[in-house]
Design an enzyme around this catalytic site. Structure first.
Site, PDB file in Angstrom:
ATOM      1  CG  ASP A 153      -2.311   0.585   0.875  1.00 19.92           C
ATOM      2  OD1 ASP A 153      -2.369   1.552   0.105  1.00 19.92           O
ATOM      3  OD2 ASP A 153      -3.322   0.062   1.365  1.00 19.92           O
TER       4      ASP A 153
ATOM      5  CG  HIS B 291      -6.389  -2.748   4.366  1.00 18.12           C
ATOM      6  ND1 HIS B 291      -5.061  -3.002   4.107  1.00 18.12           N
ATOM      7  CD2 HIS B 291      -6.717  -1.644   3.646  1.00 18.12           C
ATOM      8  CE1 HIS B 291      -4.605  -2.078   3.274  1.00 18.12           C
ATOM      9  NE2 HIS B 291      -5.586  -1.237   2.975  1.00 18.12           N
TER      10      HIS B 291
END
Length: 337
Positions: A15, A195
């Site tokens: 990410d 998440h």
């Protein structure tokens, strides 16, 4: 009383790739992966921001091929599971096999929250070659708890090791998280992960809500490095979980040092909640759209907030980055009429 264990899944090298325009070098990847491994992180995710094979004109080109980064990282990761993300339609089973050949031990197969069925073959293949496999439901704010349970059961039936729920837009508040995680906890037998993105400034609070409702895996990044306003900040969450009496297995001083000495120096900008990232969370737009939206706004002389609101109104989801230019063009035409 024995402390409840929470597994920390660090996605700085996946990410976080969004926030550095996919520019990680071999030296940076090995330093970060090696540091995370030494301090006790359970899973270390390394991929292009949009998963393996994501390097492209649409999603952004990687500076270094991810298989090269994986191969290098695998030499320094001794205890954690080196993990990749795969989005069906971007990454293939062939890419997954290549990732395993280069050292990946786990894969998280990510789909839109209502499309778990497109991941069945990838999860089954991962299990057949001895990899840990995770079903990853993106944009989970866009589905009810009941729909999420239905989709999670598809992952359970094809052999997933755990289900990961993602607030990809950073749109949820703690009660939204509680409703979804508790519904999963009451309906499936395998572990649950969470998440979060920090677009509304709630990623740590939302992660704690997930843990309190039974999640046992939590995604984080060092310094919060990630798409939009970033992710749940690893060193902050570990400190909070320690204060609350959970066992992360992570050395707190050690993870602080990795964040400050290894990750912070390579950041292109501070990871903050600015106006554009706040709008991502407010409008419920996929966090990796942020830099694409800035570029489109500059190209067409638009306010990025207007683009983000329109993307949210249209219900755009991950994988539709190419549509941002189309939306910006349409808005620019409306302005000139």
């Amino acid at each position: 009383m024995e402390k409840r264990k929470i597994k920390i899944v660090d996605t700085t090298l996946r990410d976080g790739s969004h926030a550095v325009s996919h520019s990680f070098t071999v030296e940076q990847a090995t330093a970060i992966a090696g540091g995370l491994d030494k301090v006790g992180v359970s899973l270390i995710e390394l991929s292009h921001g949009d998963g393996i094979a994501g390097s492209s004109i649409n999603y952004g080109m990687s500076k270094v091929p991810e298989m090269e980064l994986l191969r290098a990282a695998s030499k320094v990761v001794k205890n954690a599971k080196l993990t990749v993300l795969l989005l069906p339609g971007i990454g293939t089973i062939e890419d997954l096999q290549q990732a395993k050949d280069n050292g990946a031990q786990a894969v998280r197969v990510a789909t839109h929250v209502t499309e778990a069925d497109i991941a069945i073959q990838h999860i089954k293949y991962a299990k057949s070659i001895g990899m840990m496999a995770v079903g990853f439901l993106m944009m989970s704010h866009m589905a009810s708890p009941e729909k999420i349970v239905e989709q999670a059961k598809i992952f359970v039936d094809c052999g997933a090791d755990y289900i990961n729920l993602a607030d990809s837009a950073g749109h949820m508040v703690p009660d939204d998280v509680r409703a979804r995680i508790s519904a999963l906890k009451n309906s499936i037998e395998i572990p649950i992960g969470f998440h979060s993105h920090n677009n509304l400034g709630l990623s740590v609070a939302n992660s704690i809500a997930a843990v309190e409702e039974g999640a046992s895996y939590v995604d984080v990044t060092c310094r919060g490095l990630g798409a939009g306003a970033g992710n749940t900040q690893n060193e902050v969450l570990c400190a909070v979980l320690d204060r609350l009496g959970y066992d992360t297995g992570v050395d707190l001083y050690g993870i602080m040092d990795v964040a400050e000495e290894i990750v912070e120096p390579i950041m292109q900008r501070p990871q903050i909640v600015n106006t554009a990232s706040l709008m991502l969370g407010y409008a419920g737009v996929y966090s990796s759209f942020l830099l694409h939206t800035y570029r489109a706004a500059e190209k067409f002389h638009l306010n990025p907030r207007d683009i983000l609101v329109e993307l949210g109104r249209r219900g755009m989801v991950g994988g539709q980055e190419d549509m941002i230019i189309d939306v910006a063009f349409e808005l620019s035409q409306q302005k000139t009429r």
